[in-house]
Motif scaffolding. Sequence first.
Motif, PDB file in Angstrom:
ATOM      1  N   TRP A 101       0.831  -1.212   0.000  1.00  0.00           N
ATOM      2  CA  TRP A 101       0.000   0.000   0.000  1.00  0.00           C
ATOM      3  C   TRP A 101       0.859   1.253   0.000  1.00  0.00           C
ATOM      4  CZ3 TRP A 101      -0.249   4.100   3.368  1.00  0.00           C
ATOM      5  CH2 TRP A 101      -1.328   4.976   3.201  1.00  0.00           C
ATOM      6  N   ALA A 159       1.027   4.160  -2.793  1.00  0.00           N
ATOM      7  CA  ALA A 159       0.586   5.501  -2.407  1.00  0.00           C
ATOM      8  C   ALA A 159       1.646   6.540  -2.761  1.00  0.00           C
ATOM      9  CB  ALA A 159       0.280   5.542  -0.914  1.00  0.00           C
ATOM     10  N   ALA A 184      -4.495   6.916  -3.297  1.00  0.00           N
ATOM     11  CA  ALA A 184      -4.140   7.912  -2.287  1.00  0.00           C
ATOM     12  C   ALA A 184      -4.109   9.316  -2.876  1.00  0.00           C
ATOM     13  CB  ALA A 184      -2.791   7.558  -1.658  1.00  0.00           C
ATOM     14  N   SER A 197      -8.201  10.301  -0.520  1.00  0.00           N
ATOM     15  CA  SER A 197      -7.344   9.854   0.584  1.00  0.00           C
ATOM     16  C   SER A 197      -8.114   8.987   1.566  1.00  0.00           C
ATOM     17  CB  SER A 197      -6.745  11.067   1.299  1.00  0.00           C
ATOM     18  OG  SER A 197      -5.972  11.838   0.407  1.00  0.00           O
ATOM     19  N   SER A 204      -8.540   5.527   0.161  1.00  0.00           N
ATOM     20  CA  SER A 204      -7.283   4.784   0.242  1.00  0.00           C
ATOM     21  C   SER A 204      -7.048   4.233   1.651  1.00  0.00           C
ATOM     22  CB  SER A 204      -6.117   5.687  -0.168  1.00  0.00           C
ATOM     23  OG  SER A 204      -4.893   5.002  -0.083  1.00  0.00           O
ATOM     24  N   LEU A 205      -7.237   5.079   2.658  1.00  0.00           N
ATOM     25  CA  LEU A 205      -6.993   4.660   4.041  1.00  0.00           C
ATOM     26  C   LEU A 205      -8.018   3.633   4.514  1.00  0.00           C
ATOM     27  CD1 LEU A 205      -6.086   8.140   5.543  1.00  0.00           C
ATOM     28  CD2 LEU A 205      -4.531   6.205   5.220  1.00  0.00           C
ATOM     29  N   LEU A 232      -7.173   0.327   2.956  1.00  0.00           N
ATOM     30  CA  LEU A 232      -6.068  -0.336   3.656  1.00  0.00           C
ATOM     31  C   LEU A 232      -6.566  -0.996   4.936  1.00  0.00           C
ATOM     32  CD1 LEU A 232      -3.075  -0.948   4.232  1.00  0.00           C
ATOM     33  CD2 LEU A 232      -2.915   1.326   5.285  1.00  0.00           C
ATOM     34  N   ALA A 233      -7.381  -0.275   5.705  1.00  0.00           N
ATOM     35  CA  ALA A 233      -7.912  -0.834   6.943  1.00  0.00           C
ATOM     36  C   ALA A 233      -8.731  -2.094   6.656  1.00  0.00           C
ATOM     37  CB  ALA A 233      -8.771   0.205   7.652  1.00  0.00           C
TER      38      ALA A 233
END
Length: 436
Positions: free
Chosen positions: A338, A342, A386, A418, A421-422, A425-426
């Motif tokens: 990731w 990013a 990201a 953003s 993207s976060l 990932l989580a």
Amino acid sequence: MLVIFLCIVLLVLLVSWGKINPFVAFLLVAIAAGLLLGIPVNKITASIQKGIGDILGGLVIVICLGAMLGKLVATSGAAQRIAGVLVSAVGQKHIQWALVAAGFIIGIPLFYGIGFVLMVPLIFSVVDKYKLPAVFIGLPMIASLSVTHGFLPPHPSPSALVVLFHADMGKTFVYGLMIAIPAIILAGPVFATFLKKIPSAPLATFRAAEMTEAEMPGAFISFFTALLPVLLLMLTAFFPYLHVQNPLMVKAVTLVGDPSIVMLIALLVAIYTLGIRQGKSMAVISGQLTDAVKDIALILLIIAGSGAFKEVLTASGVDKLIAARLGELHMPPLLLGWLIAAIIRISLGSATVAGLTAAGIVAGLVSSGGVNPNLMVLAIGAGSLAFSHVNDSGFWLFKEYFNLSMKDTFRSWSVMESLVSLIGLAGVLILNIFVG
């Protein structure tokens, strides 16, 4: 490691500062990497050709057929019908959620750029009709398109990563759905509640005329045709759990489960349901299919270039060295994938380039069996979305279509990307606990 770092910096500079076509930049960087990594001069070209052939060989059919399907969904009015049915079903109070659902459904078969241009006129017509804030209503739908572009096959980057990592297309799609839905909700409707006061006066230039009821296909045909690839992929993903013993049926599902066959079946159905059945001649349909391939030609070249760069790294053996060195950082592989995607995304602006370049770097980690390849596809896909800013065409599309200031584009579009993207990932890290 220094050579790879310099090559990535060179790639960034060639594309962002030098304004060189990404395909040409990839070829130049691949040649430079081959020379610096000590590959014999007479083998560099062979490595580049092999890399291009390997990645396109398993991918060009899916991407081209996907583009053709998307073109038919767009030009037939099926996408407009899907959105209209959803809005009618939920009423004015929940229009935003209806548009989110429409963007998600339409975003699966459509490439992002096509989906954006197609759906924005619908957003503006709803904004005009009900006197609602354009960004508040529109951003969630755009978030749906962005998430499907980064997470779900048959879009270029996730489809390419499935091939590169030898992942399972069906499982990747199912896992992607599990992550995409919360990402869309949180980065779309929830985040958009803070954007109601952003002033936006969409330009009249971008308000395309809608198709009439008579011109559009029916609701069932529209939904069925647009979602057929999804239905087939989900069928093949869940089929092993049905424990069917019939050899003929197993062979049939195995054949249909191949992504190329899935897209071919879906396209043939669409040619009839959204073309011939609507009274279009095969000459007109063939012209639309040709235009679709033209639309994604550059994407194919970028993917080919990334394959060349990846093969040079593999041929030099540096991919294994990188995997070993990165492993010393004691960073989880999924987080590492990731992060690399990013960083490249922020540097280059292209989600496709970011995903494919990151894939070449972490390929050694995946091939060593230390990480679930399906989840790595999604981790890199999340990283490739990201922070989007001035070097990303999507940034300017959103700004110009919605007629926003730079400040308001950053606080809406860039923050939304953003968050996607976060949250992605989580979701990947949580899924890894259960299926990793």
